[in-house]
Design a protein around this motif. Sequence first.
Motif, PDB file in Angstrom:
ATOM      1  N   UNK A 104       0.890 -49.489 -64.724  1.00 29.04           N
ATOM      2  CA  UNK A 104      -0.686 -49.139 -64.469  1.00 29.04           C
ATOM      3  C   UNK A 104      -1.475 -47.937 -64.563  1.00 29.04           C
ATOM      4  N   UNK A 105      -2.731 -47.820 -64.548  1.00 31.17           N
ATOM      5  CA  UNK A 105      -3.335 -46.522 -64.556  1.00 31.17           C
ATOM      6  C   UNK A 105      -3.113 -45.527 -63.496  1.00 31.17           C
ATOM      7  N   UNK A 106      -3.571 -44.297 -63.817  1.00 32.11           N
ATOM      8  CA  UNK A 106      -3.007 -43.148 -63.056  1.00 32.11           C
ATOM      9  C   UNK A 106      -3.123 -43.280 -61.738  1.00 32.11           C
ATOM     10  N   UNK A 107      -4.336 -43.818 -61.104  1.00 30.16           N
ATOM     11  CA  UNK A 107      -4.474 -43.959 -59.675  1.00 30.16           C
ATOM     12  C   UNK A 107      -3.596 -44.829 -58.875  1.00 30.16           C
ATOM     13  N   UNK A 108      -3.254 -45.798 -59.802  1.00 32.56           N
ATOM     14  CA  UNK A 108      -2.413 -46.754 -59.251  1.00 32.56           C
ATOM     15  C   UNK A 108      -0.991 -46.238 -59.322  1.00 32.56           C
ATOM     16  N   UNK A 109      -0.680 -45.283 -60.147  1.00 26.62           N
ATOM     17  CA  UNK A 109       0.629 -44.681 -60.392  1.00 26.62           C
ATOM     18  C   UNK A 109       0.616 -43.796 -58.982  1.00 26.62           C
ATOM     19  N   UNK A 110      -0.385 -42.950 -58.576  1.00 20.97           N
ATOM     20  CA  UNK A 110      -0.506 -42.039 -57.467  1.00 20.97           C
ATOM     21  C   UNK A 110       0.013 -42.961 -56.370  1.00 20.97           C
ATOM     22  N   UNK A 111      -0.843 -44.044 -55.984  1.00 18.03           N
ATOM     23  CA  UNK A 111      -0.463 -44.678 -54.873  1.00 18.03           C
ATOM     24  C   UNK A 111       0.948 -45.244 -54.780  1.00 18.03           C
ATOM     25  N   UNK A 112       1.516 -45.959 -55.642  1.00 15.40           N
ATOM     26  CA  UNK A 112       3.036 -46.361 -55.849  1.00 15.40           C
ATOM     27  C   UNK A 112       3.991 -45.038 -55.473  1.00 15.40           C
ATOM     28  N   UNK A 113       3.388 -43.990 -56.179  1.00 16.11           N
ATOM     29  CA  UNK A 113       4.330 -42.713 -55.838  1.00 16.11           C
ATOM     30  C   UNK A 113       4.390 -42.349 -54.526  1.00 16.11           C
ATOM     31  N   UNK A 114       3.297 -42.325 -53.590  1.00 17.98           N
ATOM     32  CA  UNK A 114       2.741 -41.769 -52.568  1.00 17.98           C
ATOM     33  C   UNK A 114       3.782 -42.881 -51.556  1.00 17.98           C
ATOM     34  N   UNK A 115       3.504 -44.233 -51.761  1.00 21.00           N
ATOM     35  CA  UNK A 115       4.572 -45.058 -50.861  1.00 21.00           C
ATOM     36  C   UNK A 115       6.021 -44.875 -51.086  1.00 21.00           C
ATOM     37  N   UNK A 116       6.302 -44.796 -52.366  1.00 20.33           N
ATOM     38  CA  UNK A 116       8.004 -44.386 -52.740  1.00 20.33           C
ATOM     39  C   UNK A 116       8.335 -43.107 -52.012  1.00 20.33           C
ATOM     40  N   UNK A 117       7.319 -42.405 -52.023  1.00 20.98           N
ATOM     41  CA  UNK A 117       7.765 -40.850 -51.516  1.00 20.98           C
ATOM     42  C   UNK A 117       8.174 -41.066 -49.940  1.00 20.98           C
ATOM     43  N   UNK A 118       7.605 -41.837 -49.337  1.00 18.91           N
ATOM     44  CA  UNK A 118       7.629 -42.123 -47.898  1.00 18.91           C
ATOM     45  C   UNK A 118       8.118 -43.721 -47.585  1.00 18.91           C
ATOM     46  N   UNK A 119       9.404 -43.879 -48.137  1.00 17.13           N
ATOM     47  CA  UNK A 119       9.868 -45.366 -47.928  1.00 17.13           C
ATOM     48  C   UNK A 119      10.042 -45.551 -46.594  1.00 17.13           C
ATOM     49  N   UNK A 120      10.115 -46.971 -46.249  1.00 17.94           N
ATOM     50  CA  UNK A 120      10.153 -47.498 -45.018  1.00 17.94           C
ATOM     51  C   UNK A 120       9.539 -47.004 -43.687  1.00 17.94           C
ATOM     52  N   UNK A 121       8.308 -46.116 -44.239  1.00 19.73           N
ATOM     53  CA  UNK A 121       7.587 -45.627 -43.147  1.00 19.73           C
ATOM     54  C   UNK A 121       6.093 -45.850 -43.526  1.00 19.73           C
ATOM     55  N   UNK A 122       5.337 -46.134 -42.580  1.00 23.20           N
ATOM     56  CA  UNK A 122       3.962 -46.257 -42.600  1.00 23.20           C
ATOM     57  C   UNK A 122       3.196 -45.088 -43.271  1.00 23.20           C
TER      58      UNK A 122
END
Length: 279
Positions: free
Chosen positions: A34-52
């Motif tokens: 997807x677009x850049x902002x969507x990738x940033x959200x995904x990258x941020x979630x993946x950078x902190x897996x299994x953590x709120x």
Amino acid sequence: MIRPPARPAPAGAVYFSLLGPLTAVRDGRPLPLGPRKQRIVLATLLSRPNTPVSVDVLTDAVWPDDPPRTARKNLQVYVSAARALLGSTGVDDRERVVHGCGGYRLTIDEGELDTLRFRSLARAGRAAGERGDLRAAARLLREALDLWEGPPLNDLRDSTGVAEEAERLEARCLTVYEDWAEIETELGRGAAAVDGLRDLVERHPLRERLRVAWMNSLHQSGRQAEALAVYDDYRQLLARELGLEPSPAMAALYKAMLGRGRTHRAPAAGRESARGTTL
């Protein structure tokens, strides 16, 4: 290149990589993220897996300066897209991204994310080294390093939040490379690390532990003049940039190398003392 998970993944499983550009594959095929902002959200979630991950953290990552009034709603759209991409967990068919009081939590296991696999291999390698099994340690650390494709998240570093996480990931990769190079030298195989250490020193010229490992690997390979030049270059760089001298441990290694011939092997600096001199 996107490397596969450590174990065979079930059909339809998604495998993500952060140790390089953000990428994902399903059944061996790259997925559009997807677009850049969507990738940033995904990258941020993946950078902190299994953590709120709080809404504020996600907002700052996507809009560091002036978030729009619709920021929260936009985040919901991006998270919804992540849910669709990830699907449900294979264990009990729950959604992988859930929202709670602490924020959004992404559930993902080791076989689905390269950073989790990297961490597991690095821990196993260090444990093997601590119990004296250097060959197993070198093999496990090398497996971890083979997941490293370059500067982590290098396609999204214009986001301050992503850049900070990327720098933390790169620091971990560098430490593991230093661990591996030192063990290879202890095993008498320092030549295997020479080229990689040279490249990393070019990117991180003030990191002393890399320099020490490079000196030892060169000297063990019979390249004494080059090993001594590594020290001289570093000493001049420190004086010019920071007004400092190399650490006493590194200076002692240099003096020891001066007293050895080309056919003598320089001992690897102890891993604990080398960590203490890292800049």
